[in-house]
Every structure is written in C-alpha cells, then in structure tokens.
Design an enzyme around this catalytic site. Structure first.
Site, PDB file in Angstrom:
ATOM      1  N   ALA A  62       0.827  -1.196   0.000  1.00 27.92           N
ATOM      2  CA  ALA A  62       0.000   0.000   0.000  1.00 27.92           C
ATOM      3  C   ALA A  62       0.864   1.250   0.000  1.00 27.92           C
ATOM      4  CB  ALA A  62      -0.955  -0.009   1.189  1.00 27.92           C
ATOM      5  N   CYS A  63       1.542   1.498  -1.095  1.00 30.05           N
ATOM      6  CA  CYS A  63       2.126   2.802  -1.385  1.00 30.05           C
ATOM      7  C   CYS A  63       3.647   2.862  -1.319  1.00 30.05           C
ATOM      8  CB  CYS A  63       1.569   3.907  -0.505  1.00 30.05           C
ATOM      9  SG  CYS A  63      -0.231   3.949  -0.498  1.00 30.05           S
ATOM     10  N   THR A  64       4.181   3.727  -2.157  1.00 28.42           N
ATOM     11  CA  THR A  64       5.574   4.159  -2.117  1.00 28.42           C
ATOM     12  C   THR A  64       5.579   5.674  -2.182  1.00 28.42           C
ATOM     13  OG1 THR A  64       6.365   2.165  -3.272  1.00 28.42           O
ATOM     14  CG2 THR A  64       7.811   4.102  -3.283  1.00 28.42           C
ATOM     15  N   ARG A 238      10.173  -3.020  -2.412  1.00 29.32           N
ATOM     16  CA  ARG A 238      10.146  -1.885  -3.341  1.00 29.32           C
ATOM     17  C   ARG A 238      11.159  -0.823  -2.934  1.00 29.32           C
ATOM     18  NH1 ARG A 238       5.041  -0.167  -1.720  1.00 29.32           N
ATOM     19  NH2 ARG A 238       4.984  -1.955  -0.325  1.00 29.32           N
TER      20      ARG A 238
END
Length: 294
Positions: A62-64, A238
């Site tokens: 859920a997100c970078t 990531r």
C-alpha cells in the site's frame, strides 16, 4: 479484502457514525450518498477503509512515497498509492482543488466519495502523502476509534492540516501529535533543503521522524510500508529498487520526469498501483496525477 456480507454488516454499523463526524466531512458524505444513491453507511465505510485494514496481520502492498531535495533547492515529492481494490477504485480517482473565494487553498488526489485526503499539497507551504503501516491489531484501532471518534480518521486529520495555515514545520508537528485511529507513515515535503520528513506513527503519536539531511548526503527519503530502520521483506522489497534508481539518477539530474520514471518501474509500480502523483509545494503548477493500469 471484504466480502459483500462483511461490507453490508460494517456499513450498517458505520451509518450511525456520521452523526458524530465533524463538518465538513459529514455534510459532504451525506451529499455524495444522496447524489449516487448509496446508503450513508456505505459511504462512511468507504471513508474508514484505511482504519479497517491498517493493522499487523495484513499483507497489503500500500504505497511508495519519495521526497527529495533537488540541486536547485526545490523539494520534489512523488507517490504511488497502491491498494488491492482494482479497477473500481481506479475509476473513482480524481484530482480536487479546494477553494475559498475562487482561490485554490490546497489540492489533492483522492477518490470520489472519499472526503479525506491521503495525498495533498498546500501551495508554497508543504506536500503530504500517507503510506500504510501494518502494526498492532484491530483491537488497538477499535479502542482508538472509541477514544477519538471519527475525528481520528487519518485522512480527515491530513485534510485539516492542509486546511490550516501551517508551514512545513507546523505540519510535521501537527501530523506527529494528533491522535489517529490507525498507525501510518506520513511523508511531508516543504520548500527548501532539509524540509522533508517521514513520520512513523502509532495511534497516538510519532515514534520516529526521519528527516532529510543534506549535510550528510541524505538528500532523499524512500518510504514504502515498513519501518525504515528495518529491512523490507523479500516478498515485497520496493524500497531497495527505488533507492538504487534514485542514486543512479543523482541529485543533479532528478526532476519530475525522472521521478515519474522511478514510480513507473516495477516493482515500485505494481498491479496494486491505483495512481501516481508528483508535486512540489514551491511549484504548485507541477502538481499532477496519473491513473495507473496494471
């Protein structure tokens, strides 16, 4: 993430919460529900999705978020919002200018019906994004919800700070100390040099504020969904690819286009990526967002 039956049950319970929700959020949710023929419980449920999913056992990518100090002194902030809800959420993605007297006072990327903000910019003040932090358990979130009510919904907290006249330091302070229902990472960019921070939060306060430090060659920060002082899991790394790409491009060559390229490269870009936003508080016209397709 949620079965139709679970959504139905939570929506029934959530419907009663709107009466305890502060303005303008309650009014906006009621108006949206009426316009699209949804129950207020369903809309309230949509606005509590983060709080319902941000706890320890979840395995949600859920997100970078990346915040960087460019060689010309400007702060650049990029983010991918990832979530496992597929095309329906992509189709609801919008950019919104929040105006008073015909003048934009802040802007954000969000979803139709989701009245808080997880990505936003206060022109000539600061930028902000939220990444999910899966710590604790759902009982912790439930207790904090009981303590703080719907005012602890973190997307409301972020929008409140954008609505205020806060500068970078004041935004970091407010976002570090205001109670929230669920743990999170809040990434903030300012206007110059060391004005970049990753706030690692539990429900009540910041447990760490990691800042840009140009003197020590820390000119960018990458946050995904794991505490920055621990290595990311091999199953969802990531962070290292993003760090490597940032170093390869270098401070002198980084710009909005190369930031977008980093956020468009696997595994930073992945099947869960809903949208990408690039923004800089010192250059408000640079704010842009793209809906991403797997």
């Amino acid at each position: 993430i949620f079965t139709p039956r679970v959504v139905e049950m939570i929506s029934i319970l959530a419907a009663d919460l709107v009466k305890y929700t502060p303005q303008p959020y309650s009014g906006e949710m009621l108006c949206f529900a009426e316009q699209v023929n949804l129950s207020i419980g369903e809309v309230m449920f949509l606005n509590m999705v983060y709080e319902l999913t941000a706890y320890g056992h979840q395995n949600i990518r859920a997100c970078t978020s990346i915040v960087a100090a460019l060689s010309d002194g400007k702060i650049l902030h990029g983010r991918n919002l990832d979530y496992n809800l597929g095309d329906p959420l992509r189709q609801l993605t919008i950019m919104v200018d929040f105006q008073k007297g015909g003048k934009t006072i802040y802007k954000g990327t969000t979803f139709a019906g989701y009245v808080g903000l997880l990505t936003g910019m206060k022109p000539n003040k600061f930028t902000v994004s939220l990444d999910q932090r899966n710590k604790g358990d759902w009982q912790d979130n439930a207790f904090q919800a009981y303590q703080s009510g719907t005012s602890g919904i973190i997307a409301f907290v972020i929008r409140d700070v954008l609505e205020s006249n806060a500068d970078f330091d004041e935004a970091v302070s407010a976002l570090s100390s205001t109670h929230s229902i669920a743990p999170c990472y809040i990434i903030v960019g300012g206007l110059k040099d060391d004005e970049g921070a990753v706030i690692t939060r539990n429900q009540t306060t910041a447990i760490d504020v990691w800042r840009l430090d140009i003197t020590n060659d820390r000119w960018f920060l990458v946050e995904t969904n794991y505490d920055h002082w621990n290595p990311p899991p091999n199953s969802d790394n990531r962070r290292d690819p993003a760090n490597n790409m940032m170093r390869e491009i270098g401070r002198s060559k980084l710009d909005a286009a190369s930031m977008f390229q980093i956020l468009s490269t696997a595994p930073v870009l992945n099947f869960g990526t809903m949208y990408t936003t690039i923004m800089s508080a010192s250059d408000p016209d640079e704010y842009n967002a793209w809906i991403r397709s797997p």
